[in-house]
Design a protein around this motif. Structure first.
Motif, PDB file in Angstrom:
ATOM      1  N   THR A  90     -67.797  12.357  -7.123  1.00 45.85           N
ATOM      2  CA  THR A  90     -68.183  11.400  -6.074  1.00 45.85           C
ATOM      3  C   THR A  90     -67.517  11.744  -4.746  1.00 45.85           C
ATOM      4  O   THR A  90     -68.184  11.832  -3.702  1.00 45.85           O
ATOM      5  CB  THR A  90     -67.802   9.968  -6.492  1.00 45.85           C
ATOM      6  N   SER A  91     -66.202  11.927  -4.765  1.00 42.25           N
ATOM      7  CA  SER A  91     -65.486  12.277  -3.533  1.00 42.25           C
ATOM      8  C   SER A  91     -65.870  13.671  -3.059  1.00 42.25           C
ATOM      9  O   SER A  91     -66.056  13.902  -1.858  1.00 42.25           O
ATOM     10  CB  SER A  91     -63.976  12.203  -3.753  1.00 42.25           C
ATOM     11  N   THR A  92     -66.002  14.594  -3.994  1.00 38.44           N
ATOM     12  CA  THR A  92     -66.357  15.968  -3.651  1.00 38.44           C
ATOM     13  C   THR A  92     -67.641  16.014  -2.856  1.00 38.44           C
ATOM     14  O   THR A  92     -67.717  16.639  -1.785  1.00 38.44           O
ATOM     15  CB  THR A  92     -66.537  16.808  -4.933  1.00 38.44           C
ATOM     16  N   LEU A  93     -68.661  15.365  -3.380  1.00 37.56           N
ATOM     17  CA  LEU A  93     -69.974  15.393  -2.752  1.00 37.56           C
ATOM     18  C   LEU A  93     -69.946  14.712  -1.388  1.00 37.56           C
ATOM     19  O   LEU A  93     -70.428  15.267  -0.389  1.00 37.56           O
ATOM     20  CB  LEU A  93     -70.999  14.716  -3.654  1.00 37.56           C
ATOM     21  N   GLY A  94     -69.360  13.502  -1.337  1.00 32.15           N
ATOM     22  CA  GLY A  94     -69.339  12.762  -0.081  1.00 32.15           C
ATOM     23  C   GLY A  94     -68.601  13.497   1.016  1.00 32.15           C
ATOM     24  O   GLY A  94     -69.058  13.550   2.180  1.00 32.15           O
ATOM     25  N   MET A  95     -67.452  14.100   0.689  1.00 26.33           N
ATOM     26  CA  MET A  95     -66.660  14.789   1.707  1.00 26.33           C
ATOM     27  C   MET A  95     -67.301  16.110   2.115  1.00 26.33           C
ATOM     28  O   MET A  95     -67.225  16.515   3.279  1.00 26.33           O
ATOM     29  CB  MET A  95     -65.234  14.980   1.208  1.00 26.33           C
ATOM     30  N   ALA A  96     -67.954  16.794   1.179  1.00 28.91           N
ATOM     31  CA  ALA A  96     -68.634  18.043   1.511  1.00 28.91           C
ATOM     32  C   ALA A  96     -69.823  17.793   2.433  1.00 28.91           C
ATOM     33  O   ALA A  96     -70.066  18.547   3.378  1.00 28.91           O
ATOM     34  CB  ALA A  96     -69.080  18.756   0.235  1.00 28.91           C
ATOM     35  N   VAL A  97     -70.563  16.730   2.161  1.00 29.70           N
ATOM     36  CA  VAL A  97     -71.708  16.386   3.016  1.00 29.70           C
ATOM     37  C   VAL A  97     -71.233  16.032   4.424  1.00 29.70           C
ATOM     38  O   VAL A  97     -71.867  16.394   5.423  1.00 29.70           O
ATOM     39  CB  VAL A  97     -72.510  15.230   2.403  1.00 29.70           C
ATOM     40  N   GLY A 218     -51.356  11.030  14.552  1.00 28.54           N
ATOM     41  CA  GLY A 218     -51.583  11.876  15.716  1.00 28.54           C
ATOM     42  C   GLY A 218     -51.619  13.357  15.412  1.00 28.54           C
ATOM     43  O   GLY A 218     -52.032  14.152  16.268  1.00 28.54           O
ATOM     44  N   ASP A 219     -51.189  13.756  14.205  1.00 28.38           N
ATOM     45  CA  ASP A 219     -51.272  15.172  13.847  1.00 28.38           C
ATOM     46  C   ASP A 219     -52.735  15.613  13.794  1.00 28.38           C
ATOM     47  O   ASP A 219     -53.592  14.907  13.261  1.00 28.38           O
ATOM     48  CB  ASP A 219     -50.624  15.423  12.480  1.00 28.38           C
ATOM     49  N   GLU A 220     -52.994  16.781  14.341  1.00 32.16           N
ATOM     50  CA  GLU A 220     -54.350  17.334  14.293  1.00 32.16           C
ATOM     51  C   GLU A 220     -54.529  18.069  12.975  1.00 32.16           C
ATOM     52  O   GLU A 220     -53.774  19.001  12.662  1.00 32.16           O
ATOM     53  CB  GLU A 220     -54.577  18.293  15.456  1.00 32.16           C
ATOM     54  N   LEU A 221     -55.517  17.651  12.189  1.00 38.63           N
ATOM     55  CA  LEU A 221     -55.729  18.214  10.862  1.00 38.63           C
ATOM     56  C   LEU A 221     -57.009  19.048  10.830  1.00 38.63           C
ATOM     57  O   LEU A 221     -57.985  18.715  11.512  1.00 38.63           O
ATOM     58  CB  LEU A 221     -55.807  17.103   9.812  1.00 38.63           C
ATOM     59  N   PRO A 222     -57.023  20.108  10.014  1.00 35.25           N
ATOM     60  CA  PRO A 222     -58.204  20.978   9.961  1.00 35.25           C
ATOM     61  C   PRO A 222     -59.323  20.440   9.078  1.00 35.25           C
ATOM     62  O   PRO A 222     -60.418  20.994   9.076  1.00 35.25           O
ATOM     63  CB  PRO A 222     -57.633  22.279   9.381  1.00 35.25           C
ATOM     64  N   ILE A 223     -59.043  19.392   8.301  1.00 33.36           N
ATOM     65  CA  ILE A 223     -60.044  18.804   7.410  1.00 33.36           C
ATOM     66  C   ILE A 223     -59.945  17.288   7.482  1.00 33.36           C
ATOM     67  O   ILE A 223     -58.932  16.738   7.901  1.00 33.36           O
ATOM     68  CB  ILE A 223     -59.855  19.246   5.941  1.00 33.36           C
ATOM     69  N   SER A 224     -61.011  16.636   7.038  1.00 29.78           N
ATOM     70  CA  SER A 224     -61.001  15.178   6.988  1.00 29.78           C
ATOM     71  C   SER A 224     -60.140  14.695   5.827  1.00 29.78           C
ATOM     72  O   SER A 224     -60.068  15.332   4.773  1.00 29.78           O
ATOM     73  CB  SER A 224     -62.422  14.645   6.816  1.00 29.78           C
ATOM     74  N   VAL A 225     -59.503  13.535   6.023  1.00 28.43           N
ATOM     75  CA  VAL A 225     -58.760  12.896   4.934  1.00 28.43           C
ATOM     76  C   VAL A 225     -59.364  11.518   4.629  1.00 28.43           C
ATOM     77  O   VAL A 225     -58.725  10.675   4.003  1.00 28.43           O
ATOM     78  CB  VAL A 225     -57.254  12.785   5.262  1.00 28.43           C
ATOM     79  N   GLN A 226     -60.603  11.325   5.038  1.00 29.59           N
ATOM     80  CA  GLN A 226     -61.322  10.091   4.740  1.00 29.59           C
ATOM     81  C   GLN A 226     -62.093  10.267   3.440  1.00 29.59           C
ATOM     82  O   GLN A 226     -63.000  11.087   3.345  1.00 29.59           O
ATOM     83  CB  GLN A 226     -62.285   9.743   5.878  1.00 29.59           C
ATOM     84  N   ARG A 227     -61.730   9.510   2.420  1.00 30.27           N
ATOM     85  CA  ARG A 227     -62.351   9.631   1.118  1.00 30.27           C
ATOM     86  C   ARG A 227     -63.403   8.546   0.881  1.00 30.27           C
ATOM     87  O   ARG A 227     -63.197   7.403   1.264  1.00 30.27           O
ATOM     88  CB  ARG A 227     -61.309   9.479  -0.001  1.00 30.27           C
ATOM     89  N   PRO A 228     -64.504   8.883   0.208  1.00 31.72           N
ATOM     90  CA  PRO A 228     -65.398   7.825  -0.273  1.00 31.72           C
ATOM     91  C   PRO A 228     -64.677   7.005  -1.334  1.00 31.72           C
ATOM     92  O   PRO A 228     -63.830   7.522  -2.064  1.00 31.72           O
ATOM     93  CB  PRO A 228     -66.568   8.599  -0.894  1.00 31.72           C
ATOM     94  N   THR A 229     -65.000   5.734  -1.412  1.00 35.80           N
ATOM     95  CA  THR A 229     -64.413   4.889  -2.447  1.00 35.80           C
ATOM     96  C   THR A 229     -65.195   5.049  -3.742  1.00 35.80           C
ATOM     97  O   THR A 229     -66.400   4.829  -3.779  1.00 35.80           O
ATOM     98  CB  THR A 229     -64.430   3.405  -2.015  1.00 35.80           C
TER      99      THR A 229
END
Length: 252
Positions: A90-97, A218-229
């Protein structure tokens, strides 16, 4: 490993076959439980059609170390994130999309979970997910080189709540050290758990790892850290379990 899977593996230069009697640098941790893995008819059809293209089995035995050639496997050069224990995806798909410019390698030991994710990838037409069936430490140690990963995600690993089983928890200091080594400078380790005791253990191990530093506002990150629930997370919250998000960055 399938013939197609071998096409996406490359031998690391100068590697010698490991000494079977030598101490393993990263101790194996039995961090997963035995589960049934029978597939539905529809899942089996998708597996037969797509696994040789989008999936591979992590098998190393006594062979020289081989690394994934993600550029060949995905057909492009892009930042790579490894998700350990992707479950049903679930998280894999949502974050990849949500991040089409990031390539995601999803690792899981359970065939049925991988089959569900593979079916979703097929159904949604997602092109930036590949799957590995295998143990997390094997995948980290043998399939990726030092400094290769832009991110590693470990969401809701088995907490093994009984004290005598704590040694089976995946995120021990040795595994976190291996993750840190595989991250590129600025790369992110993102863990999440709803078990308070495990969160404390992960936090202690992550903070003690010299290659890592906590992600700060405030740190600039190379990837999102927002996860689907996920459904699991929703149940945990309804049961009164707080979810801890734990974030570190590989020191630059």
């Amino acid at each position: 490993m399938s013939d197609h899977g071998r096409m996406h593996m490359q031998r690391s230069g100068g590697s010698a076959a490991p000494d079977a009697g030598a101490a393993h640098p990263y101790p194996r941790i039995t961090s997963f439980r035995s589960r049934r893995s029978a597939l539905t008819e529809a899942q089996q059809e998708v597996w037969d059609r797509l696994w040789s293209q989008l999936g591979t089995q992590a098998r190393f035995d006594a062979k020289p170390a081989e690394h994934l050639d993600t550029t060949a496997w995905f057909g492009r050069r892009a930042p790579v994130v490894l998700e350990i224990g992707c479950g049903t995806g679930t998280s894999t798909l949502g974050m990849a999309v949500a991040e089409p410019d990031i390539d995601v390698v999803a690792a899981e030991v359970y065939r049925r979970g991988l089959a569900q994710l593979l079916s979703a990838v097929d159904r949604e037409g997602v092109s930036n997910i590949r799957l590995v069936r295998g143990d997390a430490v094997d995948v980290l140690e043998h399939m990726f080189a030092a400094g290769e990963l832009t991110g590693v995600r470990v969401f809701f690993p088995d907490p093994w709540p009984k004290s005598r089983h704590h040694k089976r928890r995946l995120l021990q200091p040795t595994t976190i050290a291996l993750i840190a080594d595989r991250l590129r400078p600025g790369g992110v380790l993102h863990a999440a758990t709803d078990h308070a005791g495990y969160a404390e253990q992960i936090a202690e191990a992550g903070d003690a790892e010299p290659l890592l530093q906590r992600v700060r506002p405030g740190d600039e990150l190379p990837i999102s850290v927002q996860r689907p629930t996920t459904k699991y997370e929703t149940k945990a919250r309804h049961a009164g379990s707080a979810v801890s998000e734990l974030l570190w960055m590989r020191r630059r």
